[in-house]
Design an enzyme around this catalytic site. Sequence first.
Site, mmCIF file in Angstrom:
data_model
loop_
_atom_site.group_PDB
_atom_site.id
_atom_site.type_symbol
_atom_site.label_atom_id
_atom_site.label_comp_id
_atom_site.label_asym_id
_atom_site.label_seq_id
_atom_site.Cartn_x
_atom_site.Cartn_y
_atom_site.Cartn_z
ATOM 1 N N ASP A 1 -22.793 -11.691 -25.038
ATOM 2 C CA ASP A 1 -23.058 -11.017 -23.766
ATOM 3 C C ASP A 1 -24.429 -11.493 -23.294
ATOM 4 O O ASP A 1 -25.294 -11.827 -24.107
ATOM 5 C CB ASP A 1 -23.073 -9.499 -23.995
ATOM 6 N N CYS B 1 -13.256 0.537 -11.659
ATOM 7 C CA CYS B 1 -12.087 -0.313 -11.417
ATOM 8 C C CYS B 1 -11.406 0.004 -10.098
ATOM 9 O O CYS B 1 -11.404 -0.826 -9.192
ATOM 10 C CB CYS B 1 -11.115 -0.179 -12.573
HETATM 11 C C1 UGA Z 1 -7.772 1.855 -14.138
HETATM 12 C C2 UGA Z 1 -6.289 1.584 -14.317
HETATM 13 O O1 UGA Z 1 -5.591 2.830 -14.517
HETATM 14 C C3 UGA Z 1 -6.041 0.672 -15.524
HETATM 15 O O2 UGA Z 1 -4.662 0.359 -15.628
HETATM 16 C C4 UGA Z 1 -6.847 -0.631 -15.325
HETATM 17 O O3 UGA Z 1 -6.700 -1.506 -16.422
HETATM 18 C C5 UGA Z 1 -8.318 -0.270 -15.174
HETATM 19 O O4 UGA Z 1 -8.477 0.614 -14.036
HETATM 20 C C6 UGA Z 1 -9.097 -1.542 -14.963
HETATM 21 O O5 UGA Z 1 -8.887 -2.198 -13.937
HETATM 22 O O6 UGA Z 1 -9.833 -1.972 -15.847
HETATM 23 P P1 UGA Z 1 -9.543 3.510 -15.293
HETATM 24 O O7 UGA Z 1 -10.503 3.056 -14.251
HETATM 25 O O8 UGA Z 1 -9.984 3.578 -16.715
HETATM 26 O O9 UGA Z 1 -8.226 2.573 -15.283
HETATM 27 O O10 UGA Z 1 -9.114 4.977 -14.898
HETATM 28 P P2 UGA Z 1 -7.813 5.712 -14.336
HETATM 29 O O11 UGA Z 1 -7.158 6.425 -15.440
HETATM 30 O O12 UGA Z 1 -6.996 4.788 -13.535
HETATM 31 O O13 UGA Z 1 -8.500 6.785 -13.377
HETATM 32 C C7 UGA Z 1 -9.241 6.371 -12.237
HETATM 33 C C8 UGA Z 1 -9.707 7.552 -11.443
HETATM 34 O O14 UGA Z 1 -8.614 8.186 -10.775
HETATM 35 C C9 UGA Z 1 -10.411 8.652 -12.224
HETATM 36 O O15 UGA Z 1 -11.551 9.052 -11.502
HETATM 37 C C10 UGA Z 1 -9.391 9.762 -12.292
HETATM 38 O O16 UGA Z 1 -9.983 11.050 -12.403
HETATM 39 C C11 UGA Z 1 -8.682 9.588 -10.959
HETATM 40 N N1 UGA Z 1 -7.313 10.115 -10.925
HETATM 41 C C12 UGA Z 1 -6.364 9.619 -11.777
HETATM 42 C C13 UGA Z 1 -6.978 11.081 -10.010
HETATM 43 O O17 UGA Z 1 -7.818 11.530 -9.202
HETATM 44 N N2 UGA Z 1 -5.690 11.554 -9.975
HETATM 45 C C14 UGA Z 1 -4.726 11.089 -10.796
HETATM 46 O O18 UGA Z 1 -3.573 11.563 -10.715
HETATM 47 C C15 UGA Z 1 -5.074 10.105 -11.729
#
Ligand code: UGA
Length: 450
Positions: free
Chosen positions: A30, A279
């Site tokens: 890194d 993301c």
């Molecule tokens: C997201 C994608 O889900 C992954 O598949 C992807 O690999 C990743 O980005 C990436 O590009 O590296 P992540 O950012 O870890 O993953 O989080 P998520 O679980 O997608 O949640 C994102 C946001 O959406 C959070 O703030 C969560 O609270 C919110 N969220 C999620 C909602 O407001 N409502 C929902 O129903 C689900």
Amino acid sequence: MKISVIGAGYVGLVSGACLAEIGHEVVCTDSDASKLRTLEAGGMPIYEPGLESMVARARKERRLRFSANAAEVVTAGEAIFICVGTPPLANGDADLSAIDHVARIVATEAKSPKLVVEKSTVPARTGRELKRALSVYGRGAKVTFRVASNPEFLREGTAVGDFLHPDRIVVGVEDDTTERQLKDIYKPVLDRKFNCPIHNPSCPDGPPPAWVVTTISSAELIKHASNSFLALKISYANMVADLAERLGADIGEVTRAMGMDPRIGPSFLSPGLGFGGFCLPKDLQAFVFLAERSGVDFNLLREAEKINKRRIDQFYQKIREALWVVRDKPIGVLGLAFKPNTDDIRFAPAIDLVHRLIEEGARVRAYDPEAMEKARELLPHVEFAKSAYDAAKGSEALLIATEWDEFRRLDWDRVRREMARPLVLDGRNLLSPAEMKKLGFEYRSFGRPD
Ligand code: UGA
């Protein structure tokens, strides 16, 4: 196989540790020397369930090491996974300068043929540029480079399980040799032949992942299109929640039944403060930018972004309606991370909310199970509590900003006794309105009858 991983952030560290776990010999570097020092000293720069013990085991068994010498790392691996950050530029496009920098190092330091795998999330056609950069920077060198795109779909908080038990592995390739080499790398995951170190519902007998072979551009597009669709789904659920609220319907009942349709599916329909993290927001922006540059009007996604930005205003409106005046009032905030099971506060709705409360003169006392250390620097005017109960103490309102399970399981009767006014505003629809009412709370959430 000998594998080099460049970039030890979420993607790089999890990928490196998991590749070592399934039997490869991995070296990871890194550009942040202090991060490498932490890792070499046995520390963890991030909180990710299951990762610390996995890294420790792999290092002990000499399957994983860290090195600050990028040239040596490039030389070591037959395959080089690029896992560097692609942060947003001011115009919304992805900043690809770290990828360009890595291309230069790989091209100038490689002494044997390399498979260069793009794992960072990048706009479609980056692979083509990467290939060109490797050939330009490596002019005169005798080694050959093959490029592949292998987007990752890890979610923070469940990243180890997502890597070891994915539903699909997407590889964007240009020739059979590259596909074969990648298949060799992922063979233990595809055959499910490794001792899974974590508890996962699909472990040990779940279905094996699909092996999806595409062009490089398609693989890149799959990643951006997937994340943007998830963002779209959340914004859609948030709009339906607003409508349910006006019509006296219950969003929980609505999305539960919607999700039973396999064409829709039950996940990513939870309304609330909206999506954050490093993301979804940035990928959505970069995707819109890519569409625009390609002459495609993807206003649909702009709307999803706008809806998401408005969530904080809407929540704040609820706070103001309930409290009337916010200035000088003690307010407890539960949750700072952008989602549960992580200490990541990047683009966290909770952080924006706290900034807003501070601007309006509230006295904020916040608590998060993992993210307080990272939040401290960003929130100098906030008092950090020792526990959720401590955050509730003497407060005139308690706000739920992250859906940690710990908050669901609190002794809410005790919470009520700690508060100056039993008012809970639930920004994640974590609790049951009926139960909260029974316990004597004034309780507000999104899209449900109060
Ligand atoms: C997201 C994608 O889900 C992954 O598949 C992807 O690999 C990743 O980005 C990436 O590009 O590296 P992540 O950012 O870890 O993953 O989080 P998520 O679980 O997608 O949640 C994102 C946001 O959406 C959070 O703030 C969560 O609270 C919110 N969220 C999620 C909602 O407001 N409502 C929902 O129903 C689900």
